[in-house]
Design a protein around this motif. Structure first.
Motif, PDB file in Angstrom:
ATOM      1  N   PRO A 277     -20.116   2.050  -4.284  1.00 27.67           N
ATOM      2  CA  PRO A 277     -19.954   2.534  -2.909  1.00 27.67           C
ATOM      3  C   PRO A 277     -18.834   1.878  -2.090  1.00 27.67           C
ATOM      4  CG  PRO A 277     -21.935   1.189  -3.112  1.00 27.67           C
ATOM      5  CD  PRO A 277     -21.433   1.408  -4.492  1.00 27.67           C
ATOM      6  N   TYR A 278     -18.467   0.628  -2.422  1.00 28.61           N
ATOM      7  CA  TYR A 278     -17.450  -0.051  -1.595  1.00 28.61           C
ATOM      8  C   TYR A 278     -16.081  -0.130  -2.272  1.00 28.61           C
ATOM      9  CZ  TYR A 278     -21.861  -1.470   0.503  1.00 28.61           C
ATOM     10  OH  TYR A 278     -23.115  -1.469   1.041  1.00 28.61           O
ATOM     11  N   ALA A 279     -15.976   0.441  -3.453  1.00 26.72           N
ATOM     12  CA  ALA A 279     -14.717   0.333  -4.218  1.00 26.72           C
ATOM     13  C   ALA A 279     -13.554   1.017  -3.498  1.00 26.72           C
ATOM     14  CB  ALA A 279     -14.900   0.929  -5.603  1.00 26.72           C
ATOM     15  N   ARG A 280     -13.835   2.126  -2.832  1.00 28.18           N
ATOM     16  CA  ARG A 280     -12.775   2.854  -2.124  1.00 28.18           C
ATOM     17  C   ARG A 280     -12.223   2.000  -0.978  1.00 28.18           C
ATOM     18  NH1 ARG A 280     -11.597   6.433   2.033  1.00 28.18           N
ATOM     19  NH2 ARG A 280     -10.203   8.126   1.419  1.00 28.18           N
ATOM     20  N   THR A 281     -13.132   1.421  -0.207  1.00 26.51           N
ATOM     21  CA  THR A 281     -12.709   0.560   0.914  1.00 26.51           C
ATOM     22  C   THR A 281     -11.857  -0.591   0.387  1.00 26.51           C
ATOM     23  OG1 THR A 281     -14.822   1.083   1.914  1.00 26.51           O
ATOM     24  CG2 THR A 281     -13.587  -0.718   2.916  1.00 26.51           C
ATOM     25  N   ALA A 282     -12.337  -1.214  -0.688  1.00 21.58           N
ATOM     26  CA  ALA A 282     -11.600  -2.343  -1.270  1.00 21.58           C
ATOM     27  C   ALA A 282     -10.207  -1.907  -1.723  1.00 21.58           C
ATOM     28  CB  ALA A 282     -12.385  -2.913  -2.438  1.00 21.58           C
ATOM     29  N   ALA A 283     -10.141  -0.731  -2.351  1.00 22.68           N
ATOM     30  CA  ALA A 283      -8.844  -0.229  -2.831  1.00 22.68           C
ATOM     31  C   ALA A 283      -7.907   0.035  -1.652  1.00 22.68           C
ATOM     32  CB  ALA A 283      -9.052   1.040  -3.641  1.00 22.68           C
ATOM     33  N   LEU A 284      -8.461   0.554  -0.542  1.00 20.53           N
ATOM     34  CA  LEU A 284      -7.621   0.830   0.641  1.00 20.53           C
ATOM     35  C   LEU A 284      -7.052  -0.470   1.212  1.00 20.53           C
ATOM     36  CD1 LEU A 284      -9.702   3.597   2.493  1.00 20.53           C
ATOM     37  CD2 LEU A 284      -7.621   3.901   1.150  1.00 20.53           C
ATOM     38  N   TYR A 285      -7.877  -1.510   1.257  1.00 18.33           N
ATOM     39  CA  TYR A 285      -7.405  -2.812   1.744  1.00 18.33           C
ATOM     40  C   TYR A 285      -6.296  -3.352   0.828  1.00 18.33           C
ATOM     41  CZ  TYR A 285     -10.519  -3.685   5.670  1.00 18.33           C
ATOM     42  OH  TYR A 285     -11.132  -3.634   6.893  1.00 18.33           O
ATOM     43  N   ALA A 286      -6.508  -3.202  -0.491  1.00 23.56           N
ATOM     44  CA  ALA A 286      -5.511  -3.705  -1.444  1.00 23.56           C
ATOM     45  C   ALA A 286      -4.191  -2.950  -1.290  1.00 23.56           C
ATOM     46  CB  ALA A 286      -6.042  -3.571  -2.862  1.00 23.56           C
TER      47      ALA A 286
END
Lengths: 192, 143
Positions: A78-87
């Motif tokens: 569920p949080y992988a997208r948010t993490a990818a956006l930050y990266a």
């Protein structure tokens, strides 16, 4: 002139390594490596902390391989997208490696509580965080993320980590993150 | 029934030959990485299996198609497929997102691959059962 031409790959290498972007190495390197990872996947964490560093030292920094990162999000994370956006946003300010390092190092923690922003804020300066948050608000970052997701779909990819080696128009997708045979395989490609 | 068993044997043999071909047509290191991803064998054993298994599959496939030493070849095929099936089930159950390594690259373990291997396993067991049947009959008759 020849000297200048010869120095181009070195300049490329220096630039990409220094910028810490989503690409590393010399673009003209004989082996291209597409790395598909999900910040919440435990196998990707293992790969990032171990094998990836060896690949970088042995092949990318020596100009033999060109590495491209694709940060994707599998539906079960569920949080992988948010993490990818930050990266991706961090990449814009040359801080991709720092953000990827902290996200993988503390994967279990933010993977449970969803506090991606707070985790990264502990590593970066408040000024950098402000820039990153502003960049995330921009739709360009989301579009970049969608491009990586599309690239994964195009590769018919359903699992992470997946490492796709490209050499002389042939592609070799691999899901084993261990370096033992991977090193020998890349070396074999280079001798072909 | 005879024709059904013959077709089954040829299909199973052809599958083994095809599996061998997909592995032998590329670097053995790619197959080694696929085996290694299962995380069940030490490095030296992975290397031995990666270098020898495709040739063994090829030989087994040819023998199955040719119908030579059927009692043994069908039993060996069933045993080999059992090992593959158990390994795949284990990895799927553990949530390992890896390639099956059955027919070359880029085929993740999924319900589809499990069903396919399960059907092949069932076919191999059926062939083994029927190839040993005449001997069992003889044993009963002489008892």
């Amino acid at each position: 002139m020849r000297k200048f031409l010869r120095s181009i790959p070195v300049l490329f290498l220096a630039t990409t390594v220094l910028l810490g972007g989503k690409f590393e190495g010399v673009p003209t390197a004989p082996v291209k490596i597409d790395l598909y990872t999900d910040f919440q996947c435990p196998g990707c964490r293992e790969l990032h902390m171990g094998t990836l560093q060896f690949i970088k030292n042995d092949f990318v920094k020596t100009g033999k391989a060109y590495l491209t990162y694709h940060d994707i999000a599998l539906p079960q994370h569920p949080y992988a997208r948010t993490a990818a956006l930050y990266a991706l946003a961090a990449q814009q300010i040359g801080k991709y490696d720092e953000v990827a390092d902290i996200l993988f190092a503390r994967q279990r923690e933010w993977g449970n509580n969803g506090k991606v922003d707070a985790t990264i804020a502990e590593k970066l300066s408040p000024a950098d965080m402000t820039k990153i948050r502003a960049l995330i608000a921009d739709q360009k970052i989301a579009a970049q993320f969608e491009a990586d997701q599309s690239a994964a779909l195009k590769e018919n990819l359903t699992q992470t980590p997946t490492i796709v080696f490209h050499h002389k128009l042939k592609r070799y997708p691999v899901t084993d993150g261990d370096y033992t045979f991977m090193k020998r395989f890349i070396t074999e490609l280079l001798t072909k | 029934m005879r024709w059904l068993l013959l077709s089954l044997r040829i299909v199973l043999g052809a599958v083994f030959v095809y599996a061998a071909y997909t592995k032998l047509s590329q670097s053995w290191l790619l197959f080694a990485m696929a085996i290694n991803a299962y995380k069940v064998l030490p490095t030296w054993a992975v290397e031995v299996v990666a270098r020898t298994l495709p040739w063994f599959e090829l030989l087994l496939g040819i023998l199955l198609v040719a119908g030579v030493w059927l009692r043994y070849t069908t039993a060996i095929a069933a045993a080999l497929l059992s090992v593959f099936f158990v390994m795949m089930l284990r990895s799927y159950g553990l949530g390992m997102e890896i390639d099956c390594g059955c027919f070359g690259l880029g085929e993740p373990i999924s319900p589809k691959t499990l069903t396919r291997d399960g059907l092949l396993l069932a076919g191999a067991f059926a062939l083994t059962w029927f190839s040993w049947r005449p001997l069992r009959r003889l044993a009963r008759a002489t008892a």
